[in-house]
Design an enzyme around this catalytic site. Structure first.
Site, mmCIF file in Angstrom:
data_model
loop_
_atom_site.group_PDB
_atom_site.id
_atom_site.type_symbol
_atom_site.label_atom_id
_atom_site.label_comp_id
_atom_site.label_asym_id
_atom_site.label_seq_id
_atom_site.Cartn_x
_atom_site.Cartn_y
_atom_site.Cartn_z
ATOM 1 N N TYR A 198 0.860 -1.187 0.000
ATOM 2 C CA TYR A 198 0.000 0.000 0.000
ATOM 3 C C TYR A 198 0.895 1.236 0.000
ATOM 4 O O TYR A 198 1.882 1.296 0.731
ATOM 5 C CB TYR A 198 -0.890 0.014 1.249
ATOM 6 C CG TYR A 198 -1.707 1.285 1.383
ATOM 7 C CD1 TYR A 198 -3.005 1.339 0.883
ATOM 8 C CD2 TYR A 198 -1.170 2.428 1.975
ATOM 9 C CE1 TYR A 198 -3.745 2.512 0.972
ATOM 10 C CE2 TYR A 198 -1.909 3.601 2.067
ATOM 11 C CZ TYR A 198 -3.197 3.629 1.575
ATOM 12 O OH TYR A 198 -3.923 4.793 1.652
ATOM 13 N N GLU A 208 -3.503 7.617 -4.170
ATOM 14 C CA GLU A 208 -3.411 6.326 -3.484
ATOM 15 C C GLU A 208 -3.162 5.201 -4.475
ATOM 16 O O GLU A 208 -3.781 5.153 -5.535
ATOM 17 C CB GLU A 208 -4.715 6.063 -2.722
ATOM 18 C CG GLU A 208 -4.675 4.801 -1.880
ATOM 19 C CD GLU A 208 -5.991 4.552 -1.145
ATOM 20 O OE1 GLU A 208 -5.982 4.540 0.094
ATOM 21 O OE2 GLU A 208 -7.022 4.393 -1.823
#
Ligand code: GDP
Ligand code: MN
Length: 389
Positions: free
Chosen positions: A109, A197
């Site tokens: 992530y 993101e």
């Protein structure tokens, strides 16, 4: 403003951030050509909606023939995808991204966002990618790595190394991570983003880093200097009430609760929402009708609130300073004449011409409750919403 995955990936590509090879389609008929253009024997079909959690909701599917890809396209295009982020009504699917599958060894992530507290850009990374990052942060906070970039200094190599080691990457991968984070940082600042993101950022079986998913949120207040990005807006993904509000210069944000709020002034609107919460209710919206509200604008605002099927009661809280309470009353009466009001309305008017406004409302014959203070109004509206439940 949010961008679609495919639009975010086009930006990533411009900043040399590695992405899978892919093409978009908007009809099932276009799928065969898309698969042929990409080559190979397997493809990933990805529904383009402004919400995450598509994988679990059936919006990301791996197929092994162009016919299967076309069948998925027929299933998805024109339907609505409901994910845990989309709300119960889901979001319409008008575009699919078809990609060459990436052989995944590990899902990481990585994101960058504006950290208001430190007034810096915050990078968040985790080896626990592909999952809900909020859940990772809540359950295993030690798996979240953070680094804050000072806007004057820019991203420093040691920051990349620290995150890279924390993620368990080797030297070559850390070098790739440096390029990737440098690209993200540049994209972030140059496009006035509020969030970028990558979840998951994958390590492929051959050890490369690839952005498998991409999400970019742009700061609305800076869009005026990015007409090219503004052009990427997809109104089908936005709340129709928020778009309607924008057209009438109303400051409206749709929320989850059931008490519609009409207030003048952003600060008073925030205070009103707090008081509703304090009295056990939940606001259905934030709405600031503005200081120079006209009767017309108030009528539009009222209609907007009532068009939300979640609304069980409406609280009107106006402090007449610049705006006159009799004008507000006129707007409410006008709106109620135009649209059917099936829910209780509690009104608190205070300030310039408040008395006159209240008299107009009383004489209108409308079934309104009035309140003398904000606390009383909040109390009454919460009780009214509970009654109509
Ligand atoms: P999201 O669910 O909306 O966040 O959509 P993502 O783009 O993140 O995809 C969800 C999941 O699908 C990913 O976490 C992967 O596990 C899987 N996935 C997506 N693309 C590929 C791919 O090219 N290869 C493989 N093996 N899995 C993929
Ligand atoms: Mn994702």
């Amino acid at each position: 403003m949010n961008l679609h995955e495919y639009q975010s990936k086009q930006l990533f590509h411009q900043y040399q951030i590695p992405i899978p090879k892919g093409v978009t389609v908007s009809t099932p008929e276009a799928v065969a050509d898309a698969c042929a253009e990409l080559g190979g024997a397997r493809w990933v079909v990805k529904a383009q909606v402004h919400a995450g959690g598509r994988g679990k909701a059936g919006g990301v599917v791996l197929v092994d023939s162009p016919e299967r890809a076309a069948a998925e396209a027929r299933r998805l295009l024109g339907s609505r995808l409901v994910t845990h982020q989309s709300g119960p009504a889901g979001l319409p699917i008008g575009t699919l991204l078809i990609e060459v599958p990436t052989p995944i060894a590990q899902e990481l992530y990585l994101s960058a966002l504006v950290d208001r507290e430190s007034r810096q850009i915050l990078f968040i990374a985790s080896a626990a990618g592909g999952m809900d990052i909020e859940q990772v942060a809540a359950q295993t906070p030690e798996r979240i790595l953070l680094t804050r970039v000072h806007v004057a200094a820019g991203l420093q190599p040691y920051q990349v190394r620290r995150l890279g080691f924390g993620l368990g990457l080797d030297a070559a991968q850390i070098k790739a991570l440096g390029k990737l984070m440098g690209g993200l940082y540049k994209l972030f600042t140059e496009s006035d983003a509020s969030l970028v993101e990558v979840n998951p950022l994958v390590v492929t079986e051959s050890g490369e880093l690839i952005a498998l998913d991409a999400k970019v949120n742009l700061d609305d207040n800076a869009l005026y200097r990015h007409p090219d990005l503004e052009a990427l807006r997809d109104p089908s993904q936005e709340d129709p009430r928020e778009a309607e509000a924008k057209a009438h210069e109303l400051n409206y944000i749709s929320l989850e609760g059931n008490i519609g709020c009409m207030v003048n002034g952003a600060g008073l609107a925030m205070a009103t929402m707090d008081l509703v919460q304090l009295h056990g209710g939940t606001p259905a919206n934030f709405l600031d009708v503005g200081g120079g509200a006209t009767a017309d604008r108030v009528a539009e605002a009222f209609k907007l609130i009532l068009s939300d099927p979640k609304v069980r009661a409406v609280l009107v809280n106006i402090f007449g300073g610049i705006v006159r309470c009799d004008l507000i009353a006129e707007g409410i009466i006008q709106a109620v004449r135009d649209v059917h009001v099936g829910v209780p309305v509690v009104v608190r008017l205070e300030g310039t011409n408040a008395h006159q406004g209240l008299q107009m409302l009383a004489a209108s014959g409308l079934a309104l409750e009035t309140a003398a203070s904000l606390a009383e109004a909040a109390d009454k509206v919460v009780a009214a919403a509970a009654r109509t439940h």
